[in-house]
Design a protein around this motif. Sequence first.
Motif, PDB file in Angstrom:
ATOM      1  N   ASP A  88      83.684 -12.292 -91.446  1.00  0.00           N
ATOM      2  CA  ASP A  88      84.748 -12.436 -92.441  1.00  0.00           C
ATOM      3  C   ASP A  88      84.329 -13.495 -93.449  1.00  0.00           C
ATOM      4  OD1 ASP A  88      87.036 -12.807 -93.907  1.00  0.00           O
ATOM      5  OD2 ASP A  88      88.372 -12.961 -92.179  1.00  0.00           O
ATOM      6  N   LEU A 144      92.333  -4.265 -96.932  1.00  0.00           N
ATOM      7  CA  LEU A 144      92.928  -5.415 -96.256  1.00  0.00           C
ATOM      8  C   LEU A 144      94.410  -5.594 -96.516  1.00  0.00           C
ATOM      9  CD1 LEU A 144      90.109  -8.079 -96.772  1.00  0.00           C
ATOM     10  CD2 LEU A 144      90.464  -6.552 -94.823  1.00  0.00           C
ATOM     11  N   VAL A 204      93.406  -7.518 -89.439  1.00  0.00           N
ATOM     12  CA  VAL A 204      92.321  -7.997 -90.291  1.00  0.00           C
ATOM     13  C   VAL A 204      91.204  -8.585 -89.431  1.00  0.00           C
ATOM     14  CG1 VAL A 204      91.685  -9.722 -92.024  1.00  0.00           C
ATOM     15  CG2 VAL A 204      93.764  -8.382 -92.310  1.00  0.00           C
TER      16      VAL A 204
END
Length: 565
Positions: free
Chosen positions: A45, A201, A209
Amino acid sequence: MVAPRARLRWWWYLLAVWAASCGQCGFQPEPGVKVVVPAMPTTLDWSHSDPDSWANYPVMLATQRGLTQLGPDHGVEPGLAERWERVTDGQGRDVYTFHLRRDVRWSNGAPLVARDFVVGWRRALQGRERGEMADLEGASEALALQERGAPEAEVRAALERVGVEAVDSHTLRVTLARPRSYFLARVANVYLFYPAPSADLEGKSDEEVRDYFDRPRDGRPLALGPYRVERWDRAGERVRLVHNPASAFPPRMAEGETPVPVITLMKSEIGPALYERERVDFVFVDSAAALRIHRPDDLRREPLLSTYFLAFNTEKAPLDRPEVRRALSRALDREALLAGLLPAARPSHVLLPPELPGAATTEQAARLPRYAPEQARAELAGVERPLRLVYRSGDGFVPEVAIAERVAAQLARVGVRVVLEARSDFSAEIARRSAQGPRTYDLYLRRLGADYAHPNTFFTLFEREGNHQTGWETQVGGEPLARFERLLEAGDSAPDAATAQASYVQAQEVLVGEQAVIAPLYHPDRYYRARSRLRGLDVDPFNFLALRALRLGAASDAPRAEESP
Protein backbone atom coordinates in the motif's frame (compact mmCIF):
# COMPACT_ATOMS: atom_id res chain seq x y z
CA MET A 1 7.89 -49.37 19.87
CA VAL A 2 8.29 -48.98 16.10
CA ALA A 3 11.40 -50.58 14.64
CA PRO A 4 13.99 -48.15 13.16
CA ARG A 5 13.49 -49.44 9.62
CA ALA A 6 9.69 -49.10 9.97
CA ARG A 7 10.10 -45.56 11.31
CA LEU A 8 12.29 -44.73 8.29
CA ARG A 9 9.65 -46.07 5.88
CA TRP A 10 7.02 -44.00 7.73
CA TRP A 11 9.05 -40.80 7.37
CA TRP A 12 9.61 -41.45 3.65
CA TYR A 13 5.85 -41.93 3.26
CA LEU A 14 5.13 -38.57 4.99
CA LEU A 15 7.72 -36.84 2.84
CA ALA A 16 6.15 -38.25 -0.33
CA VAL A 17 2.68 -37.09 0.76
CA TRP A 18 4.02 -33.60 1.59
CA ALA A 19 5.82 -33.32 -1.76
CA ALA A 20 2.75 -34.41 -3.67
CA SER A 21 0.61 -31.76 -1.98
CA CYS A 22 3.21 -29.02 -1.99
CA GLY A 23 1.96 -27.06 -4.99
CA GLN A 24 4.04 -23.90 -5.47
CA CYS A 25 6.80 -24.81 -3.01
CA GLY A 26 10.26 -23.38 -2.96
CA PHE A 27 11.65 -26.14 -5.17
CA GLN A 28 9.19 -25.72 -8.05
CA PRO A 29 10.60 -24.59 -11.41
CA GLU A 30 9.86 -20.93 -12.12
CA PRO A 31 10.43 -19.00 -15.33
CA GLY A 32 11.79 -15.52 -15.59
CA VAL A 33 14.38 -13.53 -13.67
CA LYS A 34 15.19 -14.07 -9.99
CA VAL A 35 16.53 -11.19 -7.93
CA VAL A 36 17.83 -11.38 -4.36
CA VAL A 37 16.86 -8.32 -2.31
CA PRO A 38 18.02 -7.37 1.23
CA ALA A 39 14.47 -7.35 2.62
CA MET A 40 10.90 -8.12 1.65
CA PRO A 41 8.37 -5.31 1.41
CA THR A 42 6.45 -4.49 4.57
CA THR A 43 3.41 -3.34 2.60
CA LEU A 44 2.15 -3.00 -0.96
CA ASP A 45 0.00 0.00 0.00
CA TRP A 46 2.13 2.85 -1.29
CA SER A 47 -0.20 5.54 0.11
CA HIS A 48 -0.19 4.28 3.70
CA SER A 49 3.48 3.20 3.52
CA ASP A 50 5.53 2.19 6.53
CA PRO A 51 8.44 3.60 8.57
CA ASP A 52 10.60 0.89 6.96
CA SER A 53 9.69 2.25 3.53
CA TRP A 54 13.14 1.59 2.04
CA ALA A 55 12.26 -2.11 1.75
CA ASN A 56 9.16 -1.29 -0.32
CA TYR A 57 10.83 0.82 -2.98
CA PRO A 58 11.87 -1.92 -5.47
CA VAL A 59 8.24 -3.03 -5.86
CA MET A 60 6.77 0.47 -5.81
CA LEU A 61 9.23 1.82 -8.38
CA ALA A 62 8.58 -1.13 -10.70
CA THR A 63 4.79 -0.92 -10.50
CA GLN A 64 3.94 2.77 -10.06
CA ARG A 65 4.88 6.22 -11.37
CA GLY A 66 4.96 9.82 -10.16
CA LEU A 67 3.88 13.11 -11.65
CA THR A 68 7.51 13.74 -12.56
CA GLN A 69 10.57 11.57 -13.12
CA LEU A 70 14.33 12.10 -13.18
CA GLY A 71 16.46 12.30 -16.29
CA PRO A 72 20.01 10.96 -16.73
CA ASP A 73 21.41 14.12 -15.10
CA HIS A 74 18.99 13.74 -12.14
CA GLY A 75 17.02 16.74 -13.38
CA VAL A 76 13.21 16.76 -13.22
CA GLU A 77 11.35 15.64 -16.35
CA PRO A 78 7.66 14.96 -17.14
CA GLY A 79 6.24 11.69 -15.80
CA LEU A 80 2.51 11.12 -15.41
CA ALA A 81 2.17 14.85 -16.02
CA GLU A 82 3.12 15.94 -19.52
CA ARG A 83 3.56 19.55 -18.37
CA TRP A 84 2.81 21.90 -15.48
CA GLU A 85 2.67 25.55 -14.45
CA ARG A 86 3.91 27.00 -11.16
CA VAL A 87 2.67 30.33 -9.81
CA THR A 88 2.79 32.07 -6.45
CA ASP A 89 -0.64 33.29 -5.32
CA GLY A 90 -1.50 36.40 -3.34
CA GLN A 91 -0.94 34.59 -0.06
CA GLY A 92 2.60 33.56 -1.01
CA ARG A 93 1.68 29.93 -1.68
CA ASP A 94 3.02 27.80 -4.52
CA VAL A 95 0.24 26.60 -6.84
CA TYR A 96 1.05 23.90 -9.39
CA THR A 97 -1.29 22.96 -12.20
CA PHE A 98 -0.39 19.54 -13.63
CA HIS A 99 -1.72 18.39 -16.99
CA LEU A 100 -1.84 14.59 -16.99
CA ARG A 101 -0.91 12.44 -19.96
CA ARG A 102 -4.01 11.08 -21.67
CA ASP A 103 -2.40 7.83 -22.79
CA VAL A 104 -1.69 6.54 -19.28
CA ARG A 105 -3.82 3.62 -18.12
CA TRP A 106 -3.92 1.38 -15.10
CA SER A 107 -3.12 -2.27 -15.68
CA ASN A 108 -6.82 -3.10 -16.10
CA GLY A 109 -7.15 -0.58 -18.93
CA ALA A 110 -8.86 2.16 -16.89
CA PRO A 111 -7.48 5.67 -17.59
CA LEU A 112 -5.45 7.57 -15.03
CA VAL A 113 -7.49 10.54 -13.76
CA ALA A 114 -6.79 13.48 -11.46
CA ARG A 115 -9.12 12.00 -8.86
CA ASP A 116 -6.56 9.20 -8.39
CA PHE A 117 -4.12 11.72 -6.91
CA VAL A 118 -6.76 13.27 -4.65
CA VAL A 119 -7.66 9.86 -3.21
CA GLY A 120 -4.03 8.73 -2.95
CA TRP A 121 -2.75 11.86 -1.24
CA ARG A 122 -5.65 12.03 1.22
CA ARG A 123 -4.95 8.41 2.12
CA ALA A 124 -1.26 9.26 2.56
CA LEU A 125 -2.25 12.01 4.99
CA GLN A 126 -3.81 9.30 7.16
CA GLY A 127 -1.00 6.78 6.72
CA ARG A 128 1.98 5.80 8.81
CA GLU A 129 4.25 8.44 7.24
CA ARG A 130 1.68 11.20 6.99
CA GLY A 131 4.17 13.85 8.11
CA GLU A 132 5.83 13.53 4.69
CA MET A 133 2.80 15.34 3.21
CA ALA A 134 3.14 18.39 5.48
CA ASP A 135 4.04 20.79 2.65
CA LEU A 136 0.49 20.66 1.24
CA GLU A 137 -1.80 23.57 2.08
CA GLY A 138 -4.12 22.49 4.88
CA ALA A 139 -2.06 19.42 5.76
CA SER A 140 -0.98 20.83 9.14
CA GLU A 141 -4.63 21.10 10.23
CA ALA A 142 -5.42 17.54 9.16
CA LEU A 143 -2.30 16.21 10.86
CA ALA A 144 -3.01 18.10 14.10
CA LEU A 145 -6.57 16.76 14.25
CA GLN A 146 -5.31 13.21 13.91
CA GLU A 147 -2.66 13.72 16.56
CA ARG A 148 -5.27 14.79 19.13
CA GLY A 149 -7.69 12.01 18.15
CA ALA A 150 -10.40 14.23 16.69
CA PRO A 151 -13.66 12.64 15.48
CA GLU A 152 -13.45 11.00 12.07
CA ALA A 153 -15.91 13.48 10.55
CA GLU A 154 -13.65 16.42 11.53
CA VAL A 155 -10.59 14.72 10.07
CA ARG A 156 -12.45 13.90 6.86
CA ALA A 157 -13.60 17.52 6.48
CA ALA A 158 -10.03 18.77 7.01
CA LEU A 159 -8.73 16.34 4.39
CA GLU A 160 -11.18 17.73 1.86
CA ARG A 161 -9.66 21.18 2.43
CA VAL A 162 -6.09 20.01 1.75
CA GLY A 163 -4.53 21.57 -1.35
CA VAL A 164 -5.01 18.78 -3.88
CA GLU A 165 -7.89 19.23 -6.34
CA ALA A 166 -9.10 17.54 -9.51
CA VAL A 167 -9.97 20.47 -11.78
CA ASP A 168 -11.14 17.99 -14.41
CA SER A 169 -10.29 14.39 -15.27
CA HIS A 170 -6.81 15.28 -16.57
CA THR A 171 -5.95 18.46 -14.66
CA LEU A 172 -4.65 18.41 -11.10
CA ARG A 173 -4.17 21.53 -8.99
CA VAL A 174 -1.77 21.31 -6.03
CA THR A 175 -1.36 24.12 -3.50
CA LEU A 176 1.60 24.15 -1.13
CA ALA A 177 1.50 26.05 2.15
CA ARG A 178 4.65 27.91 1.05
CA PRO A 179 7.04 27.74 -1.92
CA ARG A 180 9.15 24.59 -1.96
CA SER A 181 11.88 24.30 -4.60
CA TYR A 182 12.28 20.57 -3.92
CA PHE A 183 8.63 19.63 -4.54
CA LEU A 184 8.98 18.44 -8.14
CA ALA A 185 12.00 16.30 -7.21
CA ARG A 186 10.14 14.75 -4.27
CA VAL A 187 7.05 13.73 -6.26
CA ALA A 188 9.35 11.95 -8.73
CA ASN A 189 10.81 9.64 -6.13
CA VAL A 190 8.80 9.55 -2.88
CA TYR A 191 6.08 7.00 -3.55
CA LEU A 192 3.59 8.51 -1.08
CA PHE A 193 2.90 11.04 -3.85
CA TYR A 194 1.98 8.38 -6.41
CA PRO A 195 -1.69 8.18 -7.44
CA ALA A 196 -4.04 5.47 -6.15
CA PRO A 197 -6.70 3.69 -8.26
CA SER A 198 -9.69 5.67 -6.96
CA ALA A 199 -12.30 3.61 -8.84
CA ASP A 200 -11.04 0.48 -7.05
CA LEU A 201 -10.68 1.99 -3.58
CA GLU A 202 -13.53 4.44 -3.06
CA GLY A 203 -16.49 2.90 -1.27
CA LYS A 204 -14.44 0.10 0.26
CA SER A 205 -14.17 -0.37 4.02
CA ASP A 206 -10.79 -0.12 5.72
CA GLU A 207 -10.69 -3.90 5.98
CA GLU A 208 -11.48 -4.32 2.28
CA VAL A 209 -8.74 -1.85 1.34
CA ARG A 210 -6.20 -3.72 3.48
CA ASP A 211 -7.24 -6.95 1.80
CA TYR A 212 -6.89 -5.30 -1.62
CA PHE A 213 -3.20 -4.57 -1.01
CA ASP A 214 -2.29 -7.46 1.28
CA ARG A 215 -3.62 -10.27 -0.91
CA PRO A 216 -2.73 -9.64 -4.58
CA ARG A 217 -5.14 -11.48 -6.89
CA ASP A 218 -7.25 -11.01 -10.01
CA GLY A 219 -4.81 -8.38 -11.33
CA ARG A 220 -5.00 -6.24 -8.18
CA PRO A 221 -3.51 -4.03 -6.90
CA LEU A 222 -3.50 -2.11 -10.18
CA ALA A 223 -0.25 -0.77 -11.59
CA LEU A 224 0.97 1.99 -13.90
CA GLY A 225 4.56 0.86 -14.32
CA PRO A 226 5.93 -1.90 -16.56
CA TYR A 227 5.17 -4.55 -13.91
CA ARG A 228 2.37 -5.47 -11.52
CA VAL A 229 2.37 -7.70 -8.44
CA GLU A 230 0.87 -11.12 -9.13
CA ARG A 231 1.75 -12.83 -5.85
CA TRP A 232 3.18 -11.92 -2.46
CA ASP A 233 4.36 -14.98 -0.55
CA ARG A 234 5.17 -13.73 2.94
CA ALA A 235 6.11 -17.12 4.37
CA GLY A 236 8.40 -17.91 1.44
CA GLU A 237 9.65 -14.30 1.34
CA ARG A 238 8.97 -13.80 -2.36
CA VAL A 239 7.20 -11.28 -4.54
CA ARG A 240 6.28 -12.27 -8.08
CA LEU A 241 6.03 -9.42 -10.60
CA VAL A 242 4.59 -9.91 -14.07
CA HIS A 243 4.84 -7.77 -17.18
CA ASN A 244 2.15 -5.10 -17.52
CA PRO A 245 1.39 -4.67 -21.25
CA ALA A 246 -0.98 -1.78 -20.51
CA SER A 247 1.81 0.45 -19.14
CA ALA A 248 2.51 3.70 -20.94
CA PHE A 249 6.10 3.39 -19.69
CA PRO A 250 7.54 0.26 -21.30
CA PRO A 251 11.33 -0.11 -21.31
CA ARG A 252 12.95 0.99 -24.56
CA MET A 253 13.90 -2.06 -26.59
CA ALA A 254 16.93 -2.38 -28.82
CA GLU A 255 16.99 -4.88 -31.67
CA GLY A 256 16.76 -8.42 -30.34
CA GLU A 257 15.61 -7.37 -26.87
CA THR A 258 12.31 -8.48 -25.29
CA PRO A 259 10.40 -7.64 -22.09
CA VAL A 260 10.92 -9.82 -19.04
CA PRO A 261 7.62 -11.66 -18.46
CA VAL A 262 8.22 -12.60 -14.81
CA ILE A 263 10.48 -11.26 -12.04
CA THR A 264 10.73 -13.00 -8.68
CA LEU A 265 12.08 -10.89 -5.84
CA MET A 266 13.33 -13.05 -3.01
CA LYS A 267 15.16 -12.70 0.27
CA SER A 268 17.99 -15.13 0.96
CA GLU A 269 20.88 -15.18 3.38
CA ILE A 270 22.94 -17.14 0.83
CA GLY A 271 22.35 -14.90 -2.19
CA PRO A 272 26.01 -14.84 -3.34
CA ALA A 273 26.19 -18.65 -3.25
CA LEU A 274 22.94 -18.94 -5.23
CA TYR A 275 24.33 -16.53 -7.79
CA GLU A 276 27.50 -18.57 -8.17
CA ARG A 277 25.36 -21.67 -8.77
CA GLU A 278 23.33 -19.73 -11.41
CA ARG A 279 20.15 -20.12 -9.40
CA VAL A 280 19.49 -16.35 -9.28
CA ASP A 281 20.22 -13.55 -11.74
CA PHE A 282 20.99 -10.54 -9.53
CA VAL A 283 22.56 -10.09 -6.12
CA PHE A 284 23.95 -7.14 -4.19
CA VAL A 285 27.57 -7.33 -3.04
CA ASP A 286 27.16 -6.15 0.53
CA SER A 287 30.61 -6.96 1.83
CA ALA A 288 33.36 -4.41 1.36
CA ALA A 289 35.81 -7.01 2.67
CA ALA A 290 34.77 -9.42 -0.09
CA LEU A 291 35.37 -6.75 -2.73
CA ARG A 292 39.01 -6.56 -1.68
CA ILE A 293 39.43 -10.32 -2.14
CA HIS A 294 37.39 -11.17 -5.24
CA ARG A 295 36.29 -8.84 -8.03
CA PRO A 296 34.35 -10.95 -10.56
CA ASP A 297 34.05 -9.95 -14.21
CA ASP A 298 30.30 -9.30 -13.90
CA LEU A 299 30.71 -6.90 -10.96
CA ARG A 300 28.91 -3.61 -11.57
CA ARG A 301 28.96 -0.29 -9.76
CA GLU A 302 26.33 2.43 -9.26
CA PRO A 303 27.45 5.82 -7.88
CA LEU A 304 24.99 6.85 -5.18
CA LEU A 305 23.74 10.28 -4.24
CA SER A 306 25.16 9.68 -0.79
CA THR A 307 27.88 10.93 1.55
CA TYR A 308 29.87 9.17 4.26
CA PHE A 309 31.09 11.56 6.93
CA LEU A 310 32.82 11.97 10.28
CA ALA A 311 30.70 13.87 12.84
CA PHE A 312 31.86 15.74 15.93
CA ASN A 313 30.28 16.04 19.36
CA THR A 314 30.34 19.81 19.52
CA GLU A 315 29.35 19.90 23.22
CA LYS A 316 32.51 18.18 24.55
CA ALA A 317 35.86 19.91 24.95
CA PRO A 318 38.03 20.28 22.95
CA LEU A 319 35.49 19.62 20.14
CA ASP A 320 33.33 22.50 21.38
CA ARG A 321 35.69 24.83 19.48
CA PRO A 322 35.08 25.09 15.71
CA GLU A 323 38.78 25.73 15.02
CA VAL A 324 39.59 22.29 16.51
CA ARG A 325 36.89 20.62 14.41
CA ARG A 326 38.18 22.34 11.26
CA ALA A 327 41.72 21.22 12.10
CA LEU A 328 40.59 17.61 12.47
CA SER A 329 38.94 17.83 9.06
CA ARG A 330 42.18 19.22 7.57
CA ALA A 331 44.14 16.33 9.10
CA LEU A 332 42.28 13.75 6.99
CA ASP A 333 43.73 12.64 3.66
CA ARG A 334 40.55 11.36 1.95
CA GLU A 335 42.43 9.74 -0.93
CA ALA A 336 44.57 7.70 1.48
CA LEU A 337 41.55 6.81 3.61
CA LEU A 338 39.92 4.98 0.68
CA ALA A 339 42.99 3.73 -1.21
CA GLY A 340 42.70 0.02 -2.02
CA LEU A 341 39.52 -0.55 -0.01
CA LEU A 342 37.10 -0.64 -2.98
CA PRO A 343 37.31 -1.22 -6.74
CA ALA A 344 36.68 2.53 -7.12
CA ALA A 345 36.08 5.36 -4.68
CA ARG A 346 35.02 9.02 -4.79
CA PRO A 347 36.84 10.78 -1.92
CA SER A 348 35.33 14.16 -1.10
CA HIS A 349 35.45 16.99 1.42
CA VAL A 350 31.96 18.29 0.53
CA LEU A 351 28.52 17.16 1.70
CA LEU A 352 26.60 17.55 -1.56
CA PRO A 353 27.68 15.04 -4.25
CA PRO A 354 28.84 16.86 -7.41
CA GLU A 355 26.24 14.96 -9.55
CA LEU A 356 23.40 16.44 -7.47
CA PRO A 357 21.50 19.33 -9.11
CA GLY A 358 22.35 22.44 -7.09
CA ALA A 359 25.68 21.12 -5.73
CA ALA A 360 28.59 23.49 -5.14
CA THR A 361 30.86 24.37 -8.03
CA THR A 362 34.56 23.50 -7.87
CA GLU A 363 35.36 27.07 -6.80
CA GLN A 364 32.67 27.05 -4.09
CA ALA A 365 33.80 23.65 -2.78
CA ALA A 366 37.39 24.92 -2.51
CA ARG A 367 36.30 27.16 0.38
CA LEU A 368 35.64 24.13 2.61
CA PRO A 369 38.36 22.53 4.82
CA ARG A 370 40.78 20.42 2.77
CA TYR A 371 43.77 18.24 3.56
CA ALA A 372 46.50 20.40 5.14
CA PRO A 373 48.39 18.22 7.67
CA GLU A 374 50.99 20.73 8.82
CA GLN A 375 48.38 23.39 9.52
CA ALA A 376 46.26 20.77 11.31
CA ARG A 377 49.21 19.64 13.47
CA ALA A 378 49.83 23.18 14.68
CA GLU A 379 46.14 23.82 15.41
CA LEU A 380 45.72 20.52 17.30
CA ALA A 381 48.72 20.94 19.59
CA GLY A 382 46.44 21.57 22.59
CA VAL A 383 44.36 18.39 22.20
CA GLU A 384 45.56 16.13 25.00
CA ARG A 385 42.84 13.61 25.84
CA PRO A 386 41.98 10.61 23.62
CA LEU A 387 38.93 10.98 21.40
CA ARG A 388 36.37 8.14 21.26
CA LEU A 389 35.22 7.28 17.73
CA VAL A 390 32.02 5.20 17.42
CA TYR A 391 30.98 3.35 14.27
CA ARG A 392 28.55 0.60 13.25
CA SER A 393 29.75 -2.94 13.79
CA GLY A 394 29.45 -5.56 11.06
CA ASP A 395 30.42 -5.80 7.41
CA GLY A 396 28.58 -3.79 4.75
CA PHE A 397 29.11 -2.11 1.41
CA VAL A 398 30.82 0.77 3.24
CA PRO A 399 34.24 -0.36 4.60
CA GLU A 400 33.59 1.15 8.02
CA VAL A 401 36.16 -0.79 10.03
CA ALA A 402 39.01 0.02 7.66
CA ILE A 403 38.01 3.69 7.42
CA ALA A 404 37.77 3.99 11.20
CA GLU A 405 41.23 2.46 11.61
CA ARG A 406 42.71 4.79 9.00
CA VAL A 407 41.05 7.85 10.54
CA ALA A 408 42.66 6.90 13.86
CA ALA A 409 46.05 6.42 12.19
CA GLN A 410 45.91 9.73 10.33
CA LEU A 411 44.89 11.69 13.42
CA ALA A 412 47.69 10.02 15.38
CA ARG A 413 50.15 11.54 12.90
CA VAL A 414 49.03 15.03 13.94
CA GLY A 415 49.21 14.21 17.64
CA VAL A 416 45.61 13.18 18.36
CA ARG A 417 44.95 9.76 19.88
CA VAL A 418 41.69 8.06 18.86
CA VAL A 419 40.04 5.10 20.60
CA LEU A 420 37.81 3.02 18.30
CA GLU A 421 34.54 1.41 19.36
CA ALA A 422 32.29 -0.65 17.07
CA ARG A 423 28.65 -0.69 18.23
CA SER A 424 25.73 -2.86 17.19
CA ASP A 425 23.50 -0.33 18.98
CA PHE A 426 25.05 2.57 17.07
CA SER A 427 22.00 4.89 17.00
CA ALA A 428 21.35 4.47 20.71
CA GLU A 429 25.02 4.96 21.55
CA ILE A 430 25.48 8.26 19.74
CA ALA A 431 22.32 9.55 21.45
CA ARG A 432 23.41 8.42 24.93
CA ARG A 433 24.14 11.25 27.36
CA SER A 434 26.41 11.39 30.38
CA ALA A 435 25.21 12.34 33.85
CA GLN A 436 26.60 15.82 33.18
CA GLY A 437 24.40 16.28 30.09
CA PRO A 438 26.50 16.08 26.90
CA ARG A 439 26.49 12.98 24.71
CA THR A 440 29.23 10.51 25.55
CA TYR A 441 30.86 9.94 22.16
CA ASP A 442 33.45 12.27 20.60
CA LEU A 443 33.36 11.26 16.92
CA TYR A 444 31.11 9.01 14.86
CA LEU A 445 31.02 7.72 11.28
CA ARG A 446 27.77 7.61 9.32
CA ARG A 447 26.35 7.41 5.78
CA LEU A 448 23.68 9.85 4.59
CA GLY A 449 21.73 8.96 1.45
CA ALA A 450 19.43 11.18 -0.60
CA ASP A 451 15.71 10.46 -0.70
CA TYR A 452 15.28 12.64 -3.79
CA ALA A 453 17.53 14.58 -6.15
CA HIS A 454 17.68 17.92 -4.36
CA PRO A 455 20.07 19.54 -1.82
CA ASN A 456 17.28 19.82 0.76
CA THR A 457 17.38 16.07 1.39
CA PHE A 458 21.03 16.29 2.57
CA PHE A 459 20.41 19.11 5.02
CA THR A 460 17.30 18.02 6.92
CA LEU A 461 19.34 15.64 9.10
CA PHE A 462 21.26 18.62 10.53
CA GLU A 463 18.30 20.87 11.35
CA ARG A 464 17.27 21.51 14.94
CA GLU A 465 14.81 18.60 14.90
CA GLY A 466 17.10 16.36 12.84
CA ASN A 467 18.65 13.19 14.21
CA HIS A 468 22.26 14.41 13.91
CA GLN A 469 23.15 14.04 17.62
CA THR A 470 26.01 16.55 17.26
CA GLY A 471 24.74 19.11 19.76
CA TRP A 472 25.49 21.99 17.42
CA GLU A 473 22.18 23.62 18.33
CA THR A 474 23.93 24.67 21.57
CA GLN A 475 26.84 26.43 19.87
CA VAL A 476 27.06 30.24 20.32
CA GLY A 477 23.57 30.27 21.78
CA GLY A 478 22.17 28.52 18.72
CA GLU A 479 23.02 31.38 16.31
CA PRO A 480 24.95 29.30 13.71
CA LEU A 481 22.18 26.71 13.47
CA ALA A 482 19.52 29.43 13.23
CA ARG A 483 21.48 31.04 10.38
CA PHE A 484 21.84 27.64 8.71
CA GLU A 485 18.08 27.07 8.89
CA ARG A 486 17.38 30.54 7.47
CA LEU A 487 19.59 29.71 4.50
CA LEU A 488 17.73 26.42 4.01
CA GLU A 489 14.41 28.21 4.10
CA ALA A 490 15.70 30.70 1.53
CA GLY A 491 16.79 27.82 -0.72
CA ASP A 492 13.53 25.94 -0.23
CA SER A 493 11.51 29.06 -1.08
CA ALA A 494 13.66 30.26 -3.98
CA PRO A 495 11.83 31.07 -7.22
CA ASP A 496 14.53 29.59 -9.46
CA ALA A 497 17.35 27.03 -9.35
CA ALA A 498 20.21 29.55 -9.37
CA THR A 499 18.87 31.44 -6.34
CA ALA A 500 18.27 28.18 -4.50
CA GLN A 501 21.78 26.93 -5.27
CA ALA A 502 23.39 30.05 -3.80
CA SER A 503 21.52 29.59 -0.50
CA TYR A 504 22.28 25.87 -0.24
CA VAL A 505 25.98 26.43 -0.94
CA GLN A 506 26.09 29.00 1.87
CA ALA A 507 24.31 26.55 4.19
CA GLN A 508 26.93 23.93 3.36
CA GLU A 509 29.69 26.42 4.17
CA VAL A 510 28.17 27.07 7.61
CA LEU A 511 27.77 23.35 8.39
CA VAL A 512 30.99 21.93 6.89
CA GLY A 513 33.26 24.98 6.80
CA GLU A 514 32.64 27.64 9.42
CA GLN A 515 31.25 25.32 12.12
CA ALA A 516 32.74 22.03 10.81
CA VAL A 517 29.98 20.00 12.45
CA ILE A 518 30.94 17.16 10.10
CA ALA A 519 33.90 16.23 7.91
CA PRO A 520 32.68 14.57 4.66
CA LEU A 521 34.93 11.69 3.57
CA TYR A 522 33.58 10.16 0.36
CA HIS A 523 30.50 9.50 -1.79
CA PRO A 524 29.75 5.75 -1.62
CA ASP A 525 28.91 3.46 -4.54
CA ARG A 526 26.78 0.30 -4.51
CA TYR A 527 28.12 -2.90 -6.05
CA TYR A 528 26.12 -5.78 -7.46
CA ARG A 529 26.32 -8.71 -9.87
CA ALA A 530 23.88 -9.34 -12.74
CA ARG A 531 23.72 -11.73 -15.67
CA SER A 532 24.90 -10.33 -18.97
CA ARG A 533 21.60 -11.22 -20.65
CA LEU A 534 19.81 -8.72 -18.40
CA ARG A 535 19.73 -5.18 -19.73
CA GLY A 536 18.64 -2.20 -17.65
CA LEU A 537 18.66 -4.03 -14.31
CA ASP A 538 20.65 -1.90 -11.90
CA VAL A 539 20.57 0.21 -8.75
CA ASP A 540 19.32 3.78 -8.85
CA PRO A 541 21.23 6.72 -7.27
CA PHE A 542 19.06 6.43 -4.15
CA ASN A 543 20.28 2.88 -3.47
CA PHE A 544 17.08 1.16 -4.62
CA LEU A 545 16.82 -1.73 -7.05
CA ALA A 546 15.72 -0.34 -10.44
CA LEU A 547 13.53 -2.63 -12.57
CA ARG A 548 11.75 -0.09 -14.77
CA ALA A 549 14.11 -0.47 -17.73
CA LEU A 550 14.64 -4.22 -17.41
CA ARG A 551 14.63 -6.30 -20.60
CA LEU A 552 16.25 -9.43 -21.96
CA GLY A 553 19.02 -9.63 -24.52
CA ALA A 554 18.92 -11.68 -27.72
CA ALA A 555 16.95 -14.93 -27.75
CA SER A 556 20.15 -16.98 -27.46
CA ASP A 557 20.83 -15.25 -24.13
CA ALA A 558 17.30 -15.53 -22.79
CA PRO A 559 16.94 -17.07 -19.32
CA ARG A 560 15.63 -20.58 -19.09
CA ALA A 561 13.10 -21.94 -16.65
CA GLU A 562 15.05 -23.42 -13.80
CA GLU A 563 14.54 -24.95 -10.43
CA SER A 564 14.01 -22.35 -7.75
CA PRO A 565 16.48 -22.25 -4.91
